[in-house]
Design a protein around this motif. Structure first.
Motif, PDB file in Angstrom:
ATOM      1  N   MET A   1       6.179 122.895  44.501  1.00 54.05           N
ATOM      2  CA  MET A   1       6.006 122.333  45.822  1.00 54.05           C
ATOM      3  C   MET A   1       6.666 123.240  46.847  1.00 54.05           C
ATOM      4  O   MET A   1       7.510 124.063  46.517  1.00 54.05           O
ATOM      5  N   ALA A   2       6.233 123.087  48.108  1.00 52.50           N
ATOM      6  CA  ALA A   2       6.792 123.904  49.183  1.00 52.50           C
ATOM      7  C   ALA A   2       7.065 123.015  50.385  1.00 52.50           C
ATOM      8  O   ALA A   2       6.321 122.073  50.667  1.00 52.50           O
ATOM      9  N   THR A   3       8.148 123.317  51.102  1.00 48.28           N
ATOM     10  CA  THR A   3       8.492 122.553  52.292  1.00 48.28           C
ATOM     11  C   THR A   3       9.362 123.413  53.190  1.00 48.28           C
ATOM     12  O   THR A   3       9.894 124.445  52.765  1.00 48.28           O
ATOM     13  N   ASP A   4       9.507 123.005  54.428  1.00 46.43           N
ATOM     14  CA  ASP A   4      10.385 123.709  55.353  1.00 46.43           C
ATOM     15  C   ASP A   4      11.834 123.475  54.933  1.00 46.43           C
ATOM     16  O   ASP A   4      12.205 122.376  54.494  1.00 46.43           O
ATOM     17  N   CYS A   5      12.670 124.498  55.080  1.00 46.51           N
ATOM     18  CA  CYS A   5      14.050 124.399  54.591  1.00 46.51           C
ATOM     19  C   CYS A   5      14.873 123.373  55.355  1.00 46.51           C
ATOM     20  O   CYS A   5      15.947 122.962  54.896  1.00 46.51           O
ATOM     21  N   THR A   6      14.400 122.935  56.532  1.00 42.05           N
ATOM     22  CA  THR A   6      15.132 121.934  57.305  1.00 42.05           C
ATOM     23  C   THR A   6      14.735 120.500  56.933  1.00 42.05           C
ATOM     24  O   THR A   6      15.342 119.551  57.417  1.00 42.05           O
ATOM     25  N   ASN A   7      13.736 120.364  56.081  1.00 42.82           N
ATOM     26  CA  ASN A   7      13.259 119.036  55.685  1.00 42.82           C
ATOM     27  C   ASN A   7      14.117 118.519  54.527  1.00 42.82           C
ATOM     28  O   ASN A   7      13.730 118.562  53.361  1.00 42.82           O
ATOM     29  N   GLU A   8      15.293 118.031  54.864  1.00 44.02           N
ATOM     30  CA  GLU A   8      16.251 117.618  53.839  1.00 44.02           C
ATOM     31  C   GLU A   8      15.737 116.460  52.993  1.00 44.02           C
ATOM     32  O   GLU A   8      15.996 116.397  51.787  1.00 44.02           O
ATOM     33  N   ALA A   9      15.018 115.546  53.607  1.00 44.67           N
ATOM     34  CA  ALA A   9      14.513 114.390  52.860  1.00 44.67           C
ATOM     35  C   ALA A   9      13.570 114.838  51.748  1.00 44.67           C
ATOM     36  O   ALA A   9      13.665 114.377  50.600  1.00 44.67           O
ATOM     37  N   SER A  10      12.676 115.749  52.070  1.00 42.82           N
ATOM     38  CA  SER A  10      11.729 116.243  51.073  1.00 42.82           C
ATOM     39  C   SER A  10      12.441 117.061  49.998  1.00 42.82           C
ATOM     40  O   SER A  10      12.160 116.926  48.803  1.00 42.82           O
ATOM     41  N   ILE A  11      13.383 117.895  50.426  1.00 42.92           N
ATOM     42  CA  ILE A  11      14.125 118.723  49.467  1.00 42.92           C
ATOM     43  C   ILE A  11      14.916 117.852  48.494  1.00 42.92           C
ATOM     44  O   ILE A  11      14.905 118.071  47.278  1.00 42.92           O
ATOM     45  N   ASN A  12      15.595 116.846  49.022  1.00 47.40           N
ATOM     46  CA  ASN A  12      16.385 115.956  48.161  1.00 47.40           C
ATOM     47  C   ASN A  12      15.498 115.167  47.204  1.00 47.40           C
ATOM     48  O   ASN A  12      15.871 114.928  46.049  1.00 47.40           O
ATOM     49  N   LEU A  13      14.335 114.768  47.693  1.00 43.83           N
ATOM     50  CA  LEU A  13      13.414 114.013  46.843  1.00 43.83           C
ATOM     51  C   LEU A  13      13.029 114.826  45.614  1.00 43.83           C
ATOM     52  O   LEU A  13      13.068 114.325  44.482  1.00 43.83           O
ATOM     53  N   PHE A  14      12.681 116.088  45.831  1.00 44.92           N
ATOM     54  CA  PHE A  14      12.199 116.899  44.719  1.00 44.92           C
ATOM     55  C   PHE A  14      13.329 117.499  43.879  1.00 44.92           C
ATOM     56  O   PHE A  14      13.215 117.575  42.655  1.00 44.92           O
ATOM     57  N   THR A  15      14.419 117.921  44.519  1.00 50.46           N
ATOM     58  CA  THR A  15      15.481 118.578  43.752  1.00 50.46           C
ATOM     59  C   THR A  15      16.414 117.591  43.063  1.00 50.46           C
ATOM     60  O   THR A  15      16.935 117.878  41.983  1.00 50.46           O
ATOM     61  N   ILE A  16      16.633 116.435  43.672  1.00 45.91           N
ATOM     62  CA  ILE A  16      17.564 115.464  43.089  1.00 45.91           C
ATOM     63  C   ILE A  16      16.832 114.439  42.221  1.00 45.91           C
ATOM     64  O   ILE A  16      17.161 114.242  41.047  1.00 45.91           O
ATOM     65  N   LYS A  17      15.820 113.813  42.790  1.00 46.86           N
ATOM     66  CA  LYS A  17      15.133 112.751  42.051  1.00 46.86           C
ATOM     67  C   LYS A  17      14.117 113.280  41.041  1.00 46.86           C
ATOM     68  O   LYS A  17      13.925 112.693  39.976  1.00 46.86           O
ATOM     69  N   CYS A  18      13.453 114.383  41.388  1.00 43.28           N
ATOM     70  CA  CYS A  18      12.379 114.887  40.517  1.00 43.28           C
ATOM     71  C   CYS A  18      12.783 116.127  39.729  1.00 43.28           C
ATOM     72  O   CYS A  18      11.959 116.699  39.008  1.00 43.28           O
ATOM     73  N   ALA A  19      14.031 116.563  39.879  1.00 54.69           N
ATOM     74  CA  ALA A  19      14.596 117.664  39.084  1.00 54.69           C
ATOM     75  C   ALA A  19      13.897 119.000  39.300  1.00 54.69           C
ATOM     76  O   ALA A  19      13.821 119.828  38.395  1.00 54.69           O
ATOM     77  N   ARG A 218       7.286 133.390  67.318  1.00 55.13           N
ATOM     78  CA  ARG A 218       8.469 132.933  66.591  1.00 55.13           C
ATOM     79  C   ARG A 218       8.573 131.406  66.550  1.00 55.13           C
ATOM     80  O   ARG A 218       8.944 130.823  65.531  1.00 55.13           O
ATOM     81  N   LYS A 219       8.228 130.758  67.657  1.00 57.44           N
ATOM     82  CA  LYS A 219       8.381 129.300  67.720  1.00 57.44           C
ATOM     83  C   LYS A 219       7.372 128.568  66.839  1.00 57.44           C
ATOM     84  O   LYS A 219       7.568 127.392  66.518  1.00 57.44           O
ATOM     85  N   LEU A 220       6.287 129.238  66.474  1.00 53.84           N
ATOM     86  CA  LEU A 220       5.281 128.603  65.626  1.00 53.84           C
ATOM     87  C   LEU A 220       5.462 128.960  64.153  1.00 53.84           C
ATOM     88  O   LEU A 220       4.764 128.422  63.299  1.00 53.84           O
ATOM     89  N   SER A 221       6.381 129.866  63.861  1.00 50.40           N
ATOM     90  CA  SER A 221       6.546 130.372  62.503  1.00 50.40           C
ATOM     91  C   SER A 221       7.691 129.668  61.787  1.00 50.40           C
ATOM     92  O   SER A 221       8.543 129.035  62.414  1.00 50.40           O
ATOM     93  N   TRP A 222       7.699 129.798  60.454  1.00 48.17           N
ATOM     94  CA  TRP A 222       8.760 129.233  59.619  1.00 48.17           C
ATOM     95  C   TRP A 222       9.566 130.379  59.021  1.00 48.17           C
ATOM     96  O   TRP A 222       9.030 131.203  58.275  1.00 48.17           O
ATOM     97  N   GLU A 223      10.843 130.418  59.339  1.00 51.49           N
ATOM     98  CA  GLU A 223      11.695 131.476  58.799  1.00 51.49           C
ATOM     99  C   GLU A 223      11.850 131.338  57.291  1.00 51.49           C
ATOM    100  O   GLU A 223      11.867 132.336  56.564  1.00 51.49           O
ATOM    101  N   GLU A 224      11.948 130.095  56.819  1.00 54.82           N
ATOM    102  CA  GLU A 224      12.130 129.864  55.384  1.00 54.82           C
ATOM    103  C   GLU A 224      11.207 128.744  54.919  1.00 54.82           C
ATOM    104  O   GLU A 224      11.427 127.572  55.223  1.00 54.82           O
ATOM    105  N   ASP A 225      10.179 129.123  54.193  1.00 54.93           N
ATOM    106  CA  ASP A 225       9.289 128.158  53.555  1.00 54.93           C
ATOM    107  C   ASP A 225       9.779 127.996  52.117  1.00 54.93           C
ATOM    108  O   ASP A 225       9.548 128.866  51.281  1.00 54.93           O
ATOM    109  N   MET A 226      10.480 126.923  51.864  1.00 51.95           N
ATOM    110  CA  MET A 226      11.151 126.782  50.570  1.00 51.95           C
ATOM    111  C   MET A 226      10.177 126.404  49.458  1.00 51.95           C
ATOM    112  O   MET A 226       9.450 125.419  49.558  1.00 51.95           O
ATOM    113  N   TRP A 227      10.177 127.210  48.400  1.00 49.52           N
ATOM    114  CA  TRP A 227       9.395 126.910  47.203  1.00 49.52           C
ATOM    115  C   TRP A 227      10.329 126.316  46.155  1.00 49.52           C
ATOM    116  O   TRP A 227      11.385 126.879  45.855  1.00 49.52           O
ATOM    117  N   CYS A 228       9.933 125.191  45.605  1.00 49.69           N
ATOM    118  CA  CYS A 228      10.680 124.572  44.513  1.00 49.69           C
ATOM    119  C   CYS A 228       9.766 124.472  43.297  1.00 49.69           C
ATOM    120  O   CYS A 228       8.568 124.206  43.435  1.00 49.69           O
TER     121      CYS A 228
END
Length: 269
Positions: A1-19, A218-228
């Motif tokens: 999965m991929a999400t913006d690095c500032t989306n803590e809710a999504s990151i926590n869902l996948f990294t904590i609950k879904c391993a 720059r304002k439309l781009s994502w500096e870090e598109d996090m892949w998990c």
């Protein structure tokens, strides 16, 4: 999965609950499609479209050591969604390079391919203020009426729109950045002629040298598109982490990036 690095809710869902595990953080660069054409020095730069077979051969040379280079690159390049593979090079180089069959690359060049995501999905922006909407529409109209001003107008993203995705970007030589910028302008002009296409997008590694040559807002781009990622394998015990010593296999999830270049498969965008 991929999400913006500032989306803590999504990151926590996948990294904590879904391993899932944090894996890579490439950068998404977005260039809106203006009403006016982008300039290309046609007297100094030649832009040619490469046959799929030749493009496959060149990509295998350039990206063999990159991360995630697909084994079925021929399938991607021959897809109806692939709008072509294009190379920019100094016009004088055409005397030594045959773009129809020559796999011996010129000293200075830039190359990329274009994927039509508009046929797969569309986007739409909602919830903006009336003032923002009016400013965007006004700038677009003014740019269409007075294209010689080259205003950085904003496309109509308030109705459904698609994007052209650039992948397989590479440049070489002292003029490489200049050629890549011209090639990106060429893709912008392609998108401008495609009704309903509002942006040109690409995704590259943060350490990819080609990144600095790609025009974007720059304002439309994502500096870090996090892949998990999550390794799908049978575990001896639920919740037990598999390592190379556990199953005798290489633990690729926890390894550092082996290359500064990530080849982003357009089918996964």
């Amino acid at each position: 999965m991929a999400t913006d690095c500032t989306n803590e809710a999504s990151i926590n869902l996948f990294t904590i609950k879904c391993a899932y595990q944090k894996f890579r953080t490439p950068t998404i660069l977005v260039q809106p499609v203006h009403a006016h054409k982008k300039p290309i020095s046609s007297t100094k730069i030649a832009i040619v479209q490469l046959p799929a077979k030749l493009a496959e051969s060149i990509y295998c040379q350039l990206f063999a050591q990159s991360e995630f280079f697909p084994k079925d690159i021929h399938t991607i390049l021959s897809s109806h969604l692939n709008l072509g593979t294009f190379m920019a090079l100094p016009k004088k180089s055409l005397l030594q390079f045959d773009p129809q069959r020559d796999t011996t690359l010129p000293t200075n060049f830039a190359i990329l391919s274009v994927w039509n995501t508009k046929e797969v999905f569309k986007l739409q922006v909602k919830g903006v203020s009336s003032l923002t909407y009016a400013c965007c529409v006004g700038a677009r109209v003014l740019d269409a009426w007075l294209p010689w001003l080259r205003l950085p107008s904003f496309p109509n993203v308030f109705k459904q729109f698609g994007v052209h995705f650039m992948y397989g970007l590479h440049r070489e030589g002292k003029n490489g950045n200049w050629l890549m910028k011209a090639l990106c302008n060429f893709v912008h002009n392609m998108a401008r002629e495609d009704d309903g296409c509002a942006a040109v997008v690409t995704e590259v590694s943060q350490r990819d040298p080609v990144r600095e040559a790609i025009p974007h807002w720059r304002k439309l781009s994502w500096e870090e598109d996090m892949w998990c990622v999550k390794k799908l394998a049978d575990q001896a015990k639920q919740g037990e982490k598999t390592t190379s010593s556990d199953d005798g296999q290489f633990d690729w999830i926890n390894t550092r990036s082996s290359s500064s270049v990530v080849f982003v498969d357009p089918r996964d965008f």
